[in-house]
Design an enzyme around this catalytic site. Sequence first.
Site, short mmCIF file in Angstrom:
data_model
loop_
_atom_site.label_atom_id
_atom_site.label_comp_id
_atom_site.label_asym_id
_atom_site.label_seq_id
_atom_site.Cartn_x
_atom_site.Cartn_y
_atom_site.Cartn_z
N ASP A 192 -5.51 0.92 7.48
CA ASP A 192 -5.83 -0.23 8.88
C ASP A 192 -5.00 0.18 9.84
O ASP A 192 -5.16 -0.24 11.08
CB ASP A 192 -5.99 -1.49 8.12
CG ASP A 192 -4.69 -2.03 7.31
OD1 ASP A 192 -4.17 -1.04 7.06
OD2 ASP A 192 -4.81 -3.17 7.01
N ASP B 194 2.37 1.13 11.31
CA ASP B 194 3.33 0.16 11.66
C ASP B 194 4.63 1.06 11.84
O ASP B 194 4.96 1.61 12.67
CB ASP B 194 3.35 -0.91 10.86
CG ASP B 194 4.12 -2.18 11.32
OD1 ASP B 194 4.34 -2.18 12.36
OD2 ASP B 194 4.43 -2.98 10.39
N PHE C 8 1.32 -10.16 15.53
CA PHE C 8 0.83 -10.22 13.81
C PHE C 8 -0.32 -10.41 14.00
O PHE C 8 -1.00 -11.26 14.27
CB PHE C 8 1.61 -11.77 13.28
CG PHE C 8 1.46 -11.51 12.04
CD1 PHE C 8 0.45 -11.43 11.37
CD2 PHE C 8 2.85 -11.62 11.40
CE1 PHE C 8 0.63 -11.54 9.77
CE2 PHE C 8 3.05 -11.30 9.97
CZ PHE C 8 1.80 -11.62 9.15
N ASP D 26 -3.91 -8.72 6.17
CA ASP D 26 -3.48 -10.04 5.80
C ASP D 26 -2.61 -10.64 6.19
O ASP D 26 -1.50 -9.78 6.66
CB ASP D 26 -3.41 -9.83 4.37
CG ASP D 26 -2.20 -9.10 3.82
OD1 ASP D 26 -1.81 -8.38 4.26
OD2 ASP D 26 -1.24 -9.89 2.75
N ARG E 246 -8.06 -11.72 5.21
CA ARG E 246 -8.87 -10.36 5.10
C ARG E 246 -10.21 -10.29 5.37
O ARG E 246 -10.84 -9.28 5.78
CB ARG E 246 -8.33 -9.58 3.69
CG ARG E 246 -6.99 -9.42 3.33
CD ARG E 246 -7.07 -8.42 2.15
NE ARG E 246 -5.69 -8.35 1.32
CZ ARG E 246 -4.55 -7.55 1.80
NH1 ARG E 246 -4.88 -6.72 2.69
NH2 ARG E 246 -3.46 -7.52 0.95
C1 PRP Z 1 0.05 -2.41 5.23
C2 PRP Z 1 -1.03 -1.84 5.87
C3 PRP Z 1 -0.50 -0.37 5.72
C4 PRP Z 1 0.94 -0.32 5.82
C5 PRP Z 1 1.47 -0.04 7.22
O1 PRP Z 1 -0.28 -2.49 3.64
O2 PRP Z 1 -2.23 -1.92 5.03
O3 PRP Z 1 -0.88 0.51 4.48
O4 PRP Z 1 1.26 -1.87 5.45
O5 PRP Z 1 2.88 -0.12 7.33
P1 PRP Z 1 3.78 0.93 7.43
O6 PRP Z 1 3.37 1.70 8.52
O7 PRP Z 1 5.10 0.04 7.82
O8 PRP Z 1 3.96 1.50 6.13
P2 PRP Z 1 0.62 -3.39 2.91
O9 PRP Z 1 1.71 -2.66 2.40
O10 PRP Z 1 0.82 -4.69 3.54
O11 PRP Z 1 -0.40 -3.52 1.80
P3 PRP Z 1 -1.79 -4.03 1.73
O12 PRP Z 1 -2.70 -2.82 2.30
O13 PRP Z 1 -2.35 -4.28 0.26
O14 PRP Z 1 -1.97 -5.19 2.71
#
Ligand code: PRP
Length: 184
Positions: A101, A104, A154, A161, A167
Amino acid sequence: MNIYNDILQILLNEEDIKRITADIASKISEKYYDGRLLLVCILNGSFMFFSDIVRRITVPCTIDFIRVSSYGESTVSSESLNFMSDISTDAANKNVVLVDDILDTGLTMYKLRQYFLSEKNAASVSVCTLLDKPARRVYDIKPDYAGSEIPDEFVVGYGLDYNDGYRNLPYIGVLKSEIYKKDV
Ligand code: PRP
């Protein structure tokens, strides 16, 4: 209580998302026509995006799911990736497209790309993300397919989430700051 009241602004509405997913699915379908395409959903956040992409792919493909977490319950990215469940099919010699999704810091995609190349022996690994936040990037990774670059806000909804909530919103919205500031 209505979660829609917690949204400051809509960044991508349902029409935007429809256009983006159709465009990305068409690009992936054009590139991988040889039957060795494996689309991997990175749970939990990409479940809606993944299903919208997959239903618009027009070439033969297989799908699988991997569950990792980089955040825990805080909003600060931790250094290592937490593997909670792996794919169950064979990725060897496949053209793997990792679908997430949001890109970051890049930790999740950077580590997963390495993992699929060195341990799963994938033929190739591409990175597909709905949202790209380049201002937050720490790891050296760029998406092969990206829906939209967004500012460092954010964002929640459409799979993303805050504390495991929001979500289920059908769009990508900016969360009002008073919602997450009250929990700090
Ligand atoms: C979030 C998102 C990505 C990741 C991106 O997942 O869904 O997978 O963070 O961040 P990054 O580029 O800094 O790695 P999260 O770990 O929050 O788990 P989730 O998908 O269950 O919400």
